[in-house]
Design a protein around this motif. Structure first.
Motif, short mmCIF file in Angstrom:
data_model
loop_
_atom_site.label_atom_id
_atom_site.label_comp_id
_atom_site.label_asym_id
_atom_site.label_seq_id
_atom_site.Cartn_x
_atom_site.Cartn_y
_atom_site.Cartn_z
N PHE A 83 7.82 4.74 -2.34
CA PHE A 83 7.93 3.59 -1.46
C PHE A 83 6.91 3.68 -0.32
CE2 PHE A 83 9.89 1.52 2.27
CZ PHE A 83 9.98 0.23 1.79
N LEU A 84 6.85 4.84 0.33
CA LEU A 84 5.90 5.02 1.42
C LEU A 84 4.46 4.87 0.94
CD1 LEU A 84 7.52 8.01 3.33
CD2 LEU A 84 7.51 5.60 4.01
N ALA A 85 4.16 5.41 -0.23
CA ALA A 85 2.81 5.29 -0.78
C ALA A 85 2.45 3.83 -1.03
CB ALA A 85 2.68 6.10 -2.06
N ALA A 86 3.41 3.06 -1.53
CA ALA A 86 3.16 1.63 -1.80
C ALA A 86 2.98 0.84 -0.51
CB ALA A 86 4.31 1.05 -2.62
N CYS A 87 3.61 1.28 0.56
CA CYS A 87 3.53 0.56 1.83
C CYS A 87 2.41 1.04 2.74
CB CYS A 87 4.86 0.71 2.59
SG CYS A 87 6.26 -0.07 1.80
N ARG A 88 1.87 2.20 2.47
CA ARG A 88 0.93 2.86 3.38
C ARG A 88 -0.18 1.95 3.89
NH1 ARG A 88 1.97 7.41 4.56
NH2 ARG A 88 2.83 8.02 2.58
N GLU A 89 -0.79 1.17 3.02
CA GLU A 89 -1.90 0.33 3.45
C GLU A 89 -1.59 -1.17 3.34
OE1 GLU A 89 -5.71 1.58 2.05
OE2 GLU A 89 -5.13 3.68 2.18
N ARG A 90 -0.33 -1.48 3.09
CA ARG A 90 0.07 -2.89 3.00
C ARG A 90 0.20 -3.46 4.41
NH1 ARG A 90 5.57 -5.23 0.24
NH2 ARG A 90 5.02 -7.42 0.50
N PRO A 91 -0.54 -4.52 4.73
CA PRO A 91 -0.53 -5.04 6.09
C PRO A 91 0.73 -5.83 6.44
CG PRO A 91 -1.99 -6.35 4.72
CD PRO A 91 -1.51 -5.22 3.87
N PHE A 92 1.01 -5.87 7.71
CA PHE A 92 2.12 -6.64 8.26
C PHE A 92 1.94 -8.12 7.93
CE2 PHE A 92 4.15 -9.19 11.48
CZ PHE A 92 5.29 -8.51 11.83
N ALA A 93 3.02 -8.75 7.50
CA ALA A 93 3.03 -10.20 7.27
C ALA A 93 4.45 -10.69 7.53
CB ALA A 93 2.60 -10.53 5.84
N TRP A 94 4.61 -11.56 8.53
CA TRP A 94 5.93 -12.10 8.86
C TRP A 94 6.60 -12.67 7.61
CZ3 TRP A 94 8.39 -10.94 13.06
CH2 TRP A 94 7.69 -10.70 14.25
N GLY A 95 7.85 -12.28 7.38
CA GLY A 95 8.64 -12.82 6.28
C GLY A 95 8.29 -12.27 4.92
N GLU A 96 7.28 -11.42 4.83
CA GLU A 96 6.87 -10.81 3.56
C GLU A 96 6.85 -9.29 3.63
OE1 GLU A 96 6.53 -12.49 0.77
OE2 GLU A 96 6.97 -14.32 1.86
N HIS A 97 6.27 -8.74 4.69
CA HIS A 97 6.23 -7.28 4.89
C HIS A 97 6.15 -7.02 6.39
CE1 HIS A 97 5.69 -3.12 3.88
NE2 HIS A 97 4.59 -3.05 4.60
N ASP A 98 7.30 -7.08 7.03
CA ASP A 98 7.40 -6.83 8.46
C ASP A 98 8.38 -5.68 8.68
OD1 ASP A 98 10.05 -8.01 8.44
OD2 ASP A 98 9.09 -9.97 8.55
N CYS A 99 8.70 -5.40 9.93
CA CYS A 99 9.54 -4.24 10.20
C CYS A 99 10.93 -4.36 9.58
CB CYS A 99 9.63 -3.96 11.70
SG CYS A 99 10.57 -5.12 12.70
N CYS A 100 11.52 -5.53 9.62
CA CYS A 100 12.85 -5.70 9.04
C CYS A 100 12.81 -5.59 7.52
CB CYS A 100 13.44 -7.05 9.45
SG CYS A 100 13.82 -7.15 11.20
N LEU A 101 11.81 -6.18 6.91
CA LEU A 101 11.72 -6.14 5.45
C LEU A 101 11.37 -4.75 4.94
CD1 LEU A 101 10.21 -9.64 4.89
CD2 LEU A 101 12.54 -8.89 4.36
N LEU A 102 10.60 -3.98 5.71
CA LEU A 102 10.36 -2.57 5.35
C LEU A 102 11.69 -1.85 5.22
CD1 LEU A 102 8.19 -0.15 5.18
CD2 LEU A 102 8.88 0.25 7.56
N VAL A 103 12.54 -2.03 6.21
CA VAL A 103 13.85 -1.37 6.23
C VAL A 103 14.74 -1.89 5.10
CG1 VAL A 103 15.97 -1.18 7.58
CG2 VAL A 103 13.75 -0.73 8.65
N LEU A 104 14.82 -3.20 4.95
CA LEU A 104 15.69 -3.78 3.91
C LEU A 104 15.23 -3.37 2.51
CD1 LEU A 104 16.22 -7.33 5.40
CD2 LEU A 104 17.90 -5.48 5.27
N ASP A 105 13.91 -3.36 2.28
CA ASP A 105 13.39 -2.95 0.97
C ASP A 105 13.74 -1.50 0.69
OD1 ASP A 105 12.35 -5.50 0.63
OD2 ASP A 105 10.28 -4.91 1.05
N TRP A 106 13.59 -0.64 1.72
CA TRP A 106 13.90 0.78 1.52
C TRP A 106 15.40 0.98 1.25
CZ3 TRP A 106 13.64 5.08 -0.43
CH2 TRP A 106 14.45 6.14 -0.03
N ILE A 107 16.25 0.32 2.01
CA ILE A 107 17.69 0.49 1.81
C ILE A 107 18.08 0.06 0.40
CG2 ILE A 107 19.97 -0.34 2.51
CD1 ILE A 107 18.84 -0.36 5.41
N GLU A 108 17.53 -1.05 -0.06
CA GLU A 108 17.85 -1.51 -1.42
C GLU A 108 17.37 -0.50 -2.46
OE1 GLU A 108 17.69 -5.55 -4.01
OE2 GLU A 108 15.97 -5.16 -2.71
N LEU A 109 16.19 0.03 -2.29
CA LEU A 109 15.67 1.03 -3.23
C LEU A 109 16.49 2.31 -3.19
CD1 LEU A 109 13.37 1.60 -5.25
CD2 LEU A 109 12.04 2.48 -3.32
#
Length: 139
Positions: A17-43
């Protein structure tokens, strides 16, 4: 509220998960701080505490979604409603737990990766000292 237990192979999932996110840029509603957390919890657990992907496109929209769904735009209160009671100290967070960081009035979520945390920026993940965390939650 409590989250289900993590899958037995969560450490390997976390690394991928961290490797996939390492260079993925911030995007509201697609990859932001809340979605980082929610995606990790689901995984990690198989359960998603909330689904807000695509429901907003900027900070004002994110705040409106939080007020509508949780009755507050205070990120700490919303995270606690979704994740349960915070840890007695963010320094008690372990690998894969959720952290909140703050600077002035700005608060954002990230993940504990050991003796530091990571959070999403426009250039991908950035490392932050664990001592800068203001709240933590167990996953």
């Amino acid at each position: 509220m409590s989250l289900p237990a993590r899958h037995p192979d969560w450490p390997a999932r976390f690394e991928r998960f961290l490797a996939a996110c390492r260079e993925r840029p911030f995007a509201w509603g697609e990859h932001d701080c809340c979605l980082l957390v929610l995606d990790w919890i689901e995984l990690a657990t198989g359960r998603r505490p909330a689904d807000t992907r695509g429901a907003y496109r900027d900070a004002a929209g994110a705040a409106a979604v939080m007020r509508q769904r949780w009755g507050s735009d205070d990120l700490i209160a919303v995270a606690s409603a979704a994740l349960g009671d915070p840890l007695a100290s963010p320094l008690l967070a372990g690998r894969g737990d959720v952290l909140a960081f703050g600077h002035g009035a700005l608060v954002w979520l990230g993940l504990c990766v050991g003796h530091h945390g990571v959070a999403v920026t426009r250039n991908g993940l950035v490392t932050l000292p664990l001592g800068r965390a203001i709240v933590g939650w167990r996953v």
